[in-house]
Design a protein around this motif. Structure first.
Motif, PDB file in Angstrom:
ATOM      1  N   LEU A 181       0.821  -1.205   0.000  1.00 36.27           N
ATOM      2  CA  LEU A 181       0.000   0.000   0.000  1.00 36.27           C
ATOM      3  C   LEU A 181       0.859   1.260   0.000  1.00 36.27           C
ATOM      4  O   LEU A 181       0.604   2.192  -0.765  1.00 36.27           O
ATOM      5  CB  LEU A 181      -0.932  -0.007   1.213  1.00 36.27           C
ATOM      6  N   GLU A 182       1.877   1.288   0.865  1.00 36.29           N
ATOM      7  CA  GLU A 182       2.773   2.439   0.939  1.00 36.29           C
ATOM      8  C   GLU A 182       4.157   1.969   1.348  1.00 36.29           C
ATOM      9  O   GLU A 182       4.314   0.949   2.038  1.00 36.29           O
ATOM     10  CB  GLU A 182       2.261   3.473   1.949  1.00 36.29           C
ATOM     11  N   THR A 183       5.169   2.729   0.929  1.00 31.15           N
ATOM     12  CA  THR A 183       6.554   2.462   1.311  1.00 31.15           C
ATOM     13  C   THR A 183       6.930   3.377   2.461  1.00 31.15           C
ATOM     14  O   THR A 183       6.988   4.601   2.303  1.00 31.15           O
ATOM     15  CB  THR A 183       7.504   2.684   0.122  1.00 31.15           C
ATOM     16  N   LEU A 184       7.170   2.783   3.627  1.00 27.60           N
ATOM     17  CA  LEU A 184       7.538   3.569   4.799  1.00 27.60           C
ATOM     18  C   LEU A 184       9.036   3.816   4.865  1.00 27.60           C
ATOM     19  O   LEU A 184       9.473   4.857   5.370  1.00 27.60           O
ATOM     20  CB  LEU A 184       7.078   2.864   6.082  1.00 27.60           C
ATOM     21  N   LEU A 185       9.807   2.868   4.374  1.00 24.90           N
ATOM     22  CA  LEU A 185      11.266   3.022   4.322  1.00 24.90           C
ATOM     23  C   LEU A 185      11.759   2.322   3.068  1.00 24.90           C
ATOM     24  O   LEU A 185      11.623   1.102   2.961  1.00 24.90           O
ATOM     25  CB  LEU A 185      11.930   2.415   5.571  1.00 24.90           C
TER      26      LEU A 185
ATOM     27  N   VAL B 232      10.824  -1.175   4.730  1.00 28.86           N
ATOM     28  CA  VAL B 232       9.623  -1.292   5.546  1.00 28.86           C
ATOM     29  C   VAL B 232       8.433  -0.839   4.698  1.00 28.86           C
ATOM     30  O   VAL B 232       8.495   0.235   4.065  1.00 28.86           O
ATOM     31  CB  VAL B 232       9.719  -0.442   6.835  1.00 28.86           C
ATOM     32  N   TYR B 233       7.355  -1.654   4.688  1.00 27.15           N
ATOM     33  CA  TYR B 233       6.186  -1.374   3.853  1.00 27.15           C
ATOM     34  C   TYR B 233       4.914  -1.509   4.679  1.00 27.15           C
ATOM     35  O   TYR B 233       4.848  -2.311   5.628  1.00 27.15           O
ATOM     36  CB  TYR B 233       6.108  -2.347   2.670  1.00 27.15           C
ATOM     37  N   LEU B 234       3.904  -0.730   4.286  1.00 28.77           N
ATOM     38  CA  LEU B 234       2.542  -0.916   4.767  1.00 28.77           C
ATOM     39  C   LEU B 234       1.832  -1.773   3.723  1.00 28.77           C
ATOM     40  O   LEU B 234       1.726  -1.381   2.550  1.00 28.77           O
ATOM     41  CB  LEU B 234       1.842   0.434   4.932  1.00 28.77           C
TER      42      LEU B 234
END
Length: 509
Positions: A127-131, A258-260
């Motif tokens: 869904l989103e890339t946090l890192l 790190v990913y959502l």
């Protein structure tokens, strides 16, 4: 680019022999050989010399054969399921650098380092890339290193996690996962843990998948490398989250990201498979006819193909027949069990031929699904014929039994119970010699008092074996025949046993 490459390979797999020969001839390759040789040659051509011109030729040949379904491969994938190998790292080509020359020699240009790409996973939708992928840097020469990374969740992301449904108690469908891979900019990278890995999230150690024990002697246990769920230890607020990774520094380079993500279950993927990836029965028959088409260059003519209705994974009857588009065989495996096994231990390997079986290339066989509904549970194998039809294959033992029954010309006789004298026309025992007057006199119930042995209904003589010598003396001479008496007086009496029968002259039936 990789998605186009996979699509081109799928198109090539559906080509006829004439299409394959046209494609190979247009690219200057040999077009002789069997269909499986042509397919292999065309696939190697697509993989090694992929270019816009080659893709254009493949598309033209495919659309000429399937004008209404040229985009079927792209349309069969739902938006909710990620496409594996969706992109490849790009780098400047030699043609873009060939303009600068120095003394007739091309001027070298440094290639910028491309970012690391992680392979998308069927059970995880990013869904989103946090890192973004970040390399783990060793701080000293020690074997064990500690590397830290920090990130924050936005209020929207925190609400997504809080409001997500639970897959099972304590496990939500929206997660924050940590992934580790080799630091390599060429292609896409699969998850790979460094040695001695440990992950600490906000001062708490989280669970990292352990090793699978091996049942083979001499084979080391294998650790399944998959995303690490760090959601339970995160601050679901604007507070900064700190992740510390302990890893073994043994010369290889690793990157962490790190990913959502949204997590899918095997049931979710199966629903998507039924909705978007079912090959029609007509298309399956066409594939069968292509395989069984007569090849004049082949010395052996194939008149049928046998397919088992038993799943090679669980040795049970197929429920939902599934196979891989890039596999050459028609044998299917059960889609439900295949997805469940990969949910527990992801290998994505075809159980029939051991070749890669990514989720986006799975398809449900519509023809075999119809056959399973039309056949009974005792049918375990069928045979496809050259015209696309099929016939069930009966059990070998049953066929041998029928063949023996047909080839045997022995008439059927009724069963006879040998214990009943009337059934076989013989008495249980009779003497082969004439009896004396004594023995005749023992048969008091003889017809007309002739003194001979009583006749059995079937015509044999009946001898009472229960009489002893004393009974003979008491009943001797009563009603005996005169001729028998004279014969016995002239010739010696035969040897008799205790129970009034000729020794060595008794025949038992």
């Amino acid at each position: 680019m990789a998605a186009e490459l996979v699509e081109a390979m799928n198109m090539v797999k559906s080509f006829r022999v004439s299409d394959l020969q046209t494609l190979l001839a247009s690219m200057g390759r040999s077009k002789s050989g069997l269909k499986q040789d042509l397919v292999g040659r065309a696939l190697r051509l697509v993989q090694t010399e992929y270019s816009p011109e080659l893709l254009k030729n493949v598309r033209q040949l495919y659309e000429s054969r399937f004008p209404k379904s040229s985009g079927w491969l792209a349309a069969r994938r739902p938006e909710g399921v990620p496409v594996a190998y969706s992109s490849l790292s790009s780098s400047p080509t030699a043609t873009s650098q060939g303009a600068d020359y120095l003394n007739g020699i091309s001027k070298p240009t440094p290639t910028p380092a491309a970012e690391v790409k992680l392979v998308p996973l069927p059970f995880y939708q990013t869904l989103e890339t946090l890192l973004p992928p970040t390399e783990l840097i060793a701080q000293n020469n020690e074997k064990l290193q500690d590397s830290q990374c920090i990130f924050e969740l936005t209020p929207t992301q925190a609400d997504q996690i809080r409001n997500a449904s639970e897959l099972r108690p304590g496990i939500r469908s929206i997660q924050v996962v940590l992934r580790i891979c080799y630091t390599d900019s060429i292609g896409v990278q699969e998850d790979q843990y460094p040695p001695n890995i440990a992950v600490k999230v906000n001062q708490s150690y989280c669970h990292v998948p352990g090793y699978y024990p091996s049942n083979k002697p001499g084979v080391e246990p294998r650790r399944p490398c998959r995303p690490v769920n760090i959601t339970p230890w995160l601050h679901l607020s604007s507070v900064t989250n700190r992740v510390t990774i302990t890893w073994g520094n043994f010369g290889k380079r690793y990157s962490v990201a790190v990913y959502l993500v949204r997590v899918f279950t095997a049931t979710d993927l199966f629903s998507q498979l039924k909705l978007c990836s079912v090959e029609s029965a007509d298309r399956c028959r066409e594939r069968i006819q292509d395989k069984l088409r007569f090849d004049p260059e082949s010395e052996i003519a194939t008149t049928g193909l046998r397919v088992s209705l038993i799943c090679p994974l669980v040795k049970m009857r197929l429920g939902v027949p599934c196979r891989v588009l890039t596999c050459a065989h028609l044998q299917c495996f059960d889609a439900v069990f295949f997805l469940q096994m990969n949910e527990k231990k992801p290998t994505w390997t075809c159980p029939v031929c051991d070749k890669p079986a990514p989720f986006e290339l799975l398809t449900i066989d519509g023809l075999l699904s119809e056959i399973l509904k039309q056949t009974s549970e005792d049918i375990e194998e069928i045979e496809y014929l050259t015209d696309g039809s099929w016939q069930p294959i009966r059990d070998e033992k049953e066929r041998d039994r029928d063949r023996d029954r047909e080839s045997s010309n022995t008439p059927d006789y009724p069963d006879v119970d040998i214990c009943i004298p009337e059934a076989n026309g013989h008495s249980p025992a009779h003497s082969s010699t004439s009896l004396t007057g004594k023995s005749g006199s023992s048969s008091v119930g003889g017809a007309g008092g002739t003194g001979g042995p009583a006749a059995a209904p079937g015509g044999g003589a009946v001898v009472d074996l229960t009489l002893d010598s004393s009974s003979e003396e008491e009943g001797g001479g009563a009603g005996g025949d005169s001729e028998d008496t004279e014969d016995s007086a002239d010739s010696p009496a035969p040897k008799r046993g205790r129970y009034n029968y000729d020794k060595d002259l008794v025949t038992a039936y």
